[in-house]
Scaffold this motif. Structure first.
Motif, PDB file in Angstrom:
ATOM      1  N   ARG A 407      40.345 -54.213  28.298  1.00  0.00           N
ATOM      2  CA  ARG A 407      41.200 -55.400  28.366  1.00  0.00           C
ATOM      3  C   ARG A 407      42.697 -55.052  28.512  1.00  0.00           C
ATOM      4  NH1 ARG A 407      38.283 -57.064  23.920  1.00  0.00           N
ATOM      5  NH2 ARG A 407      36.614 -58.518  24.363  1.00  0.00           N
ATOM      6  N   ASP A 408      43.020 -54.143  29.396  1.00  0.00           N
ATOM      7  CA  ASP A 408      44.417 -53.763  29.606  1.00  0.00           C
ATOM      8  C   ASP A 408      45.088 -53.340  28.303  1.00  0.00           C
ATOM      9  OD1 ASP A 408      44.224 -54.395  32.341  1.00  0.00           O
ATOM     10  OD2 ASP A 408      44.606 -56.507  31.922  1.00  0.00           O
ATOM     11  N   ASP A 409      44.342 -52.668  27.468  1.00  0.00           N
ATOM     12  CA  ASP A 409      44.860 -52.206  26.185  1.00  0.00           C
ATOM     13  C   ASP A 409      45.953 -51.161  26.426  1.00  0.00           C
ATOM     14  OD1 ASP A 409      45.318 -51.267  23.651  1.00  0.00           O
ATOM     15  OD2 ASP A 409      43.205 -50.992  23.135  1.00  0.00           O
ATOM     16  N   PRO A 410      47.170 -51.388  25.926  1.00  0.00           N
ATOM     17  CA  PRO A 410      48.246 -50.412  26.164  1.00  0.00           C
ATOM     18  C   PRO A 410      47.978 -49.045  25.547  1.00  0.00           C
ATOM     19  CG  PRO A 410      48.898 -52.064  24.542  1.00  0.00           C
ATOM     20  CD  PRO A 410      47.621 -52.534  25.146  1.00  0.00           C
ATOM     21  N   LEU A 411      47.106 -49.005  24.519  1.00  0.00           N
ATOM     22  CA  LEU A 411      46.807 -47.718  23.896  1.00  0.00           C
ATOM     23  C   LEU A 411      45.729 -46.948  24.654  1.00  0.00           C
ATOM     24  CD1 LEU A 411      46.772 -48.612  20.080  1.00  0.00           C
ATOM     25  CD2 LEU A 411      48.631 -47.632  21.422  1.00  0.00           C
ATOM     26  N   ALA A 412      45.078 -47.604  25.606  1.00  0.00           N
ATOM     27  CA  ALA A 412      43.969 -46.973  26.324  1.00  0.00           C
ATOM     28  C   ALA A 412      44.436 -46.131  27.508  1.00  0.00           C
ATOM     29  CB  ALA A 412      42.988 -48.033  26.807  1.00  0.00           C
ATOM     30  N   VAL A 452      46.011 -36.110  22.711  1.00  0.00           N
ATOM     31  CA  VAL A 452      44.962 -36.463  21.748  1.00  0.00           C
ATOM     32  C   VAL A 452      44.180 -37.659  22.264  1.00  0.00           C
ATOM     33  CG1 VAL A 452      44.497 -37.304  19.411  1.00  0.00           C
ATOM     34  CG2 VAL A 452      46.273 -35.578  19.792  1.00  0.00           C
ATOM     35  N   VAL A 453      42.855 -37.575  22.160  1.00  0.00           N
ATOM     36  CA  VAL A 453      41.975 -38.720  22.445  1.00  0.00           C
ATOM     37  C   VAL A 453      41.233 -39.048  21.162  1.00  0.00           C
ATOM     38  CG1 VAL A 453      40.036 -39.586  23.797  1.00  0.00           C
ATOM     39  CG2 VAL A 453      41.696 -38.045  24.853  1.00  0.00           C
ATOM     40  N   ASP A 455      39.319 -42.489  18.705  1.00  0.00           N
ATOM     41  CA  ASP A 455      38.877 -43.891  18.686  1.00  0.00           C
ATOM     42  C   ASP A 455      39.389 -44.627  17.453  1.00  0.00           C
ATOM     43  OD1 ASP A 455      37.346 -42.599  16.832  1.00  0.00           O
ATOM     44  OD2 ASP A 455      35.406 -43.117  17.704  1.00  0.00           O
ATOM     45  N   ASN A 456      40.477 -44.128  16.861  1.00  0.00           N
ATOM     46  CA  ASN A 456      41.133 -44.802  15.751  1.00  0.00           C
ATOM     47  C   ASN A 456      42.487 -45.328  16.245  1.00  0.00           C
ATOM     48  OD1 ASN A 456      42.768 -45.363  13.418  1.00  0.00           O
ATOM     49  ND2 ASN A 456      41.356 -44.151  12.188  1.00  0.00           N
ATOM     50  N   ARG A 457      42.601 -46.642  16.363  1.00  0.00           N
ATOM     51  CA  ARG A 457      43.817 -47.250  16.921  1.00  0.00           C
ATOM     52  C   ARG A 457      45.062 -46.906  16.098  1.00  0.00           C
ATOM     53  NH1 ARG A 457      43.479 -51.111  20.743  1.00  0.00           N
ATOM     54  NH2 ARG A 457      45.562 -51.817  20.163  1.00  0.00           N
ATOM     55  N   GLU A 458      44.934 -47.012  14.767  1.00  0.00           N
ATOM     56  CA  GLU A 458      46.091 -46.769  13.916  1.00  0.00           C
ATOM     57  C   GLU A 458      46.611 -45.336  14.075  1.00  0.00           C
ATOM     58  OE1 GLU A 458      43.425 -48.323  13.046  1.00  0.00           O
ATOM     59  OE2 GLU A 458      44.054 -50.302  12.384  1.00  0.00           O
ATOM     60  N   LEU A 459      45.685 -44.390  14.203  1.00  0.00           N
ATOM     61  CA  LEU A 459      46.076 -42.994  14.369  1.00  0.00           C
ATOM     62  C   LEU A 459      46.822 -42.799  15.688  1.00  0.00           C
ATOM     63  CD1 LEU A 459      46.011 -40.007  13.583  1.00  0.00           C
ATOM     64  CD2 LEU A 459      43.736 -39.871  14.617  1.00  0.00           C
ATOM     65  N   VAL A 460      46.286 -43.383  16.756  1.00  0.00           N
ATOM     66  CA  VAL A 460      46.937 -43.259  18.068  1.00  0.00           C
ATOM     67  C   VAL A 460      48.330 -43.875  18.040  1.00  0.00           C
ATOM     68  CG1 VAL A 460      46.804 -43.976  20.492  1.00  0.00           C
ATOM     69  CG2 VAL A 460      44.758 -43.127  19.332  1.00  0.00           C
ATOM     70  N   GLU A 461      48.469 -45.023  17.384  1.00  0.00           N
ATOM     71  CA  GLU A 461      49.779 -45.665  17.277  1.00  0.00           C
ATOM     72  C   GLU A 461      50.776 -44.754  16.552  1.00  0.00           C
ATOM     73  OE1 GLU A 461      48.976 -49.303  15.291  1.00  0.00           O
ATOM     74  OE2 GLU A 461      48.459 -50.400  17.114  1.00  0.00           O
ATOM     75  N   LYS A 462      50.346 -44.138  15.447  1.00  0.00           N
ATOM     76  CA  LYS A 462      51.239 -43.264  14.684  1.00  0.00           C
ATOM     77  C   LYS A 462      51.641 -42.035  15.498  1.00  0.00           C
ATOM     78  CE  LYS A 462      49.598 -44.580  10.076  1.00  0.00           C
ATOM     79  NZ  LYS A 462      48.872 -44.144   8.852  1.00  0.00           N
ATOM     80  N   LEU A 463      50.675 -41.456  16.221  1.00  0.00           N
ATOM     81  CA  LEU A 463      50.983 -40.289  17.040  1.00  0.00           C
ATOM     82  C   LEU A 463      52.015 -40.627  18.114  1.00  0.00           C
ATOM     83  CD1 LEU A 463      47.422 -38.729  17.454  1.00  0.00           C
ATOM     84  CD2 LEU A 463      49.337 -37.758  16.171  1.00  0.00           C
ATOM     85  N   SER A 476      33.526 -40.157  25.538  1.00  0.00           N
ATOM     86  CA  SER A 476      32.351 -40.053  26.405  1.00  0.00           C
ATOM     87  C   SER A 476      32.440 -41.016  27.584  1.00  0.00           C
ATOM     88  CB  SER A 476      31.071 -40.331  25.601  1.00  0.00           C
ATOM     89  OG  SER A 476      31.069 -41.649  25.101  1.00  0.00           O
ATOM     90  N   ASP A 477      33.430 -41.892  27.553  1.00  0.00           N
ATOM     91  CA  ASP A 477      33.696 -42.809  28.658  1.00  0.00           C
ATOM     92  C   ASP A 477      34.586 -42.088  29.671  1.00  0.00           C
ATOM     93  OD1 ASP A 477      34.490 -44.778  30.384  1.00  0.00           O
ATOM     94  OD2 ASP A 477      35.016 -46.234  28.831  1.00  0.00           O
ATOM     95  N   GLU A 478      34.145 -42.015  30.904  1.00  0.00           N
ATOM     96  CA  GLU A 478      34.885 -41.295  31.942  1.00  0.00           C
ATOM     97  C   GLU A 478      36.315 -41.800  32.082  1.00  0.00           C
ATOM     98  OE1 GLU A 478      34.628 -40.860  36.781  1.00  0.00           O
ATOM     99  OE2 GLU A 478      32.760 -40.753  35.629  1.00  0.00           O
ATOM    100  N   GLU A 479      36.505 -43.117  31.983  1.00  0.00           N
ATOM    101  CA  GLU A 479      37.824 -43.696  32.159  1.00  0.00           C
ATOM    102  C   GLU A 479      38.810 -43.204  31.097  1.00  0.00           C
ATOM    103  OE1 GLU A 479      40.834 -45.839  33.902  1.00  0.00           O
ATOM    104  OE2 GLU A 479      38.828 -45.404  34.664  1.00  0.00           O
ATOM    105  N   THR A 480      38.331 -42.986  29.874  1.00  0.00           N
ATOM    106  CA  THR A 480      39.202 -42.505  28.800  1.00  0.00           C
ATOM    107  C   THR A 480      39.714 -41.105  29.102  1.00  0.00           C
ATOM    108  OG1 THR A 480      38.003 -43.832  27.162  1.00  0.00           O
ATOM    109  CG2 THR A 480      39.349 -42.027  26.333  1.00  0.00           C
ATOM    110  N   LEU A 481      38.831 -40.213  29.572  1.00  0.00           N
ATOM    111  CA  LEU A 481      39.265 -38.853  29.912  1.00  0.00           C
ATOM    112  C   LEU A 481      40.177 -38.853  31.128  1.00  0.00           C
ATOM    113  CD1 LEU A 481      36.057 -36.692  29.312  1.00  0.00           C
ATOM    114  CD2 LEU A 481      38.088 -36.887  27.883  1.00  0.00           C
ATOM    115  N   ILE A 482      39.947 -39.779  32.048  1.00  0.00           N
ATOM    116  CA  ILE A 482      40.849 -39.884  33.202  1.00  0.00           C
ATOM    117  C   ILE A 482      42.258 -40.232  32.745  1.00  0.00           C
ATOM    118  CG2 ILE A 482      41.388 -41.291  35.238  1.00  0.00           C
ATOM    119  CD1 ILE A 482      38.387 -41.436  35.802  1.00  0.00           C
TER     120      ILE A 482
END
Length: 569
Positions: A407-412, A452-453, A455-463, A476-482
């Motif tokens: 959904r156009d997630d800015p953290l993704a 860093v990849v 699946d914890n939103r709060e961790l990604v935000e802090k980083l 494991s989702d190809e789009e995430t590694l891309i």
């Protein structure tokens, strides 16, 4: 010879029958806890023959709950709890509201009073921490991001139920029960909140310093028996004291006791030495649940039982999954959390008993709650087993499923202003827990860029707030590694404790970057060999690497000493 020994009789009957029926269940490819529940029904008051002491069995089960929650606290730090607060707090509160509404609507439709319907709905809204922990530990996912979210979610539920249990008696008169309405209701609410807050503050401020120090002093004696005794004494005594002094449940008291003892460097030893006792007493919990169940309710009210089970397993779980997806978490997290909540347990029994005692809940409601608990607990392992097939089915059925998750997630995805050094020749680290963080810090000290990849939103935000490149999503989702620019990376490091999806990660990485090196963390030799064979990755096994490092140190010291002795002669 003593002829009246209810404690020993109850223990002997419970353990013997739990072993027998648990073994039969395992041979039939069913979860062993189904056998434990059946053992409880057999020795319960609703079936003919020998009847064990229900009160004693319930108290023994409480000890099991304390020890199990204490063990969870030993693996669950304050930082873990805070890292999931943005999803656990609103998610648990909204899920309780939705599930309570569904249960209350059913009770109201059956002609119960508003108070009885609300108590019924609340009892269906709260999941069993014991059942959840057994399921997470059995699958080895307790320390994953999904495991932390599920545990944090249930901690919030437990806190909410502590408040409900304290407020229900003074509100009973208003809801149509036996008790009169208290004019000091707001004083009671304020006192309850103050007591819970005071207990938590005391444990986090004083307990984090005092209890690890006490454990260290006991360890210095060199007595293994005293060490084990000190751990058990801390779990049970703190849980009991929390209940008496602060009105907190045994489970929550033991959980926070474990959390503060985690600050000690002996926390892993404490967890290992109490494990056999925790397992034995948790079996008694399931036996005690079976003892409370009256099978006649299945014959007298089959459709009502079916509706209760549907609310617990389907309604509550779907509501939780929807809430998790609305918070922009992956489908896997949504399904894992929903499976975790697809049962009810200890708090439900307490609420039902209190509701009946206050004249709010009909006795039939208590029977339906017990039936729903027993059936949902029995099928919960099957619900967990269905998570991955359902995830594959949803993604295969709908090509847009992954797009809807993002959904156009800015953290993704990495921001457009990301420094170029993170986009080429970088290391991609999947999972930023204890292992991943140490690897990242080591790379940072050497000036090596990494992404860093997690699946914890709060961790990604802090980083990202600290200027570290990070992507939220399922690796494991190809789009995430891309989005992590894997095509230009020099190395993929999979540092998550869970190896599900590692083959897919490695396959995707090599498809997009043929020359990339893949490094994976594993827990056992057999799993490591399979991963190396399937993915071609370099796999590190925890125990093997520890043994190798210790061997190198020992050999270096021995050779150094031999050399010095040789020169001396």
């Amino acid at each position: 010879m003593h002829h009246s020994i209810p404690l020993i009789t109850t223990l002997a009957a419970a353990f013997a029958l739990a072993l027998l029926f648990g073994f039969i269940a395992a041979r039939l490819k069913l979860p062993a806890l189904v056998g434990y529940l059946i053992a409880g029904i057999v020795i319960g008051p609703a079936t003919p023959g020998f009847v064990a002491d229900v009160k004693i069995a319930g108290e023994l089960a409480e000890i099991g709950v304390m020890l199990l929650m204490f063990g969870v606290g030993l693996h669950f730090s304050v930082s873990d709890l805070m890292s999931v607060k943005k999803i656990a707090v609103p998610g648990a509160v909204l899920q309780i509201a939705v599930a309570t509404a569904m249960g209350a609507a059913a009770g109201w439709a059956w002609g119960w009073s508003l108070g009885g319907a609300l108590v019924f709905g609340l009892a269906l809204s709260v999941a069993s921490t014991v059942v959840l922990l057994r399921a997470l530990e059995a699958r080895g996912v307790l320390e994953t991001a999904n495991g932390r979210i599920a545990v944090g979610w249930l901690v919030v539920e437990d806190l909410a139920m502590v408040l409900v249990l304290v407020l229900l008696p003074p509100l009973a008169g208003l809801a149509g029960g036996k008790e009169a309405v208290s004019i000091d209701l707001w004083i009671t609410i304020g006192k309850t909140l103050l007591q819970v807050a005071l207990f938590i503050a005391l444990m986090l401020v004083v307990g984090r310093r005092l209890f690890p120090w006490v454990l260290w002093q006991v360890t210095r004696t060199g007595s293994r028996e005293l060490f084990t005794l000190s751990v058990i004494a801390a779990a049970v005594s703190i849980a009991y004291g929390a209940s008496i002094l602060f009105g907190v449940s045994f489970a929550l008291g033991a959980f926070f006791a474990g959390m503060v003892l985690r600050e000690s460097k002996f926390s892993h030893r404490a967890a290992e030495e109490t494990l056999p006792l925790r397992d034995a007493f948790s079996v008694l919990f399931f036996v005690s649940v079976g003892m409370l169940f009256d099978p006649r309710v299945l014959v007298d009210s089959p459709w009502q039982v079916l509706l209760v089970v549907a609310i617990i397993v389907l309604g509550k779980s779907l509501a939780a999954a929807g809430l998790v997806l609305l918070m922009r978490y992956p489908l896997n997290t949504a399904l894992s959390v929903s499976a975790s909540l697809a049962q009810i347990g200890e708090f439900s029994f307490i609420l039902a008993s209190l509701g009946v005692a206050l004249g709010l809940l009909p006795v039939q409601g208590q029977s339906l709650i017990l039936a729903g608990a027993l059936i949902s607990i029995a099928i919960n392992p099957l619900v967990f087993a269905a998570v991955e097939p359902i995830q594959r089915w949803v993604r295969g059925k709908s090509p847009r499923a992954r797009e809807l998750e993002r959904r156009d997630d800015p953290l993704a995805e990495l921001p457009g202003a990301t420094d170029r050094k993170f986009l080429s020749n970088q290391v991609v680290i999947v999972g930023y827990g204890r292992v991943g963080r140490q690897i990242g810090e080591a790379l940072g000290r050497q000036g090596v860029p990494f992404v860093v990849v997690d699946d914890n939103r709060e961790l990604v935000e802090k980083l990202r707030e600290r200027g570290q490149a990070a992507v939220f999503g399922d690796a494991s989702d190809e789009e995430t590694l891309i989005q992590a620019h894997i095509a230009q990376a020099r190395m993929l490091v999979v540092a998550t404790p869970q190896t599900v999806g590692v083959h897919k990660m490695s396959e995707t990485a090599r498809k997009l970057n043929a020359g990339i090196e893949v490094v994976v963390r594993s827990h056992n030799e057999a799993e490591a060999a399979l991963l190396e064979q399937e993915s071609g990755a370099r796999v590190f096994v925890g125990e093997s690497e520890l043994a190798r490092a210790m061997t190198q140190h020992v050999m270096a010291r021995v050779l150094a000493n031999n050399g010095s002795e040789h020169r001396a002669t």
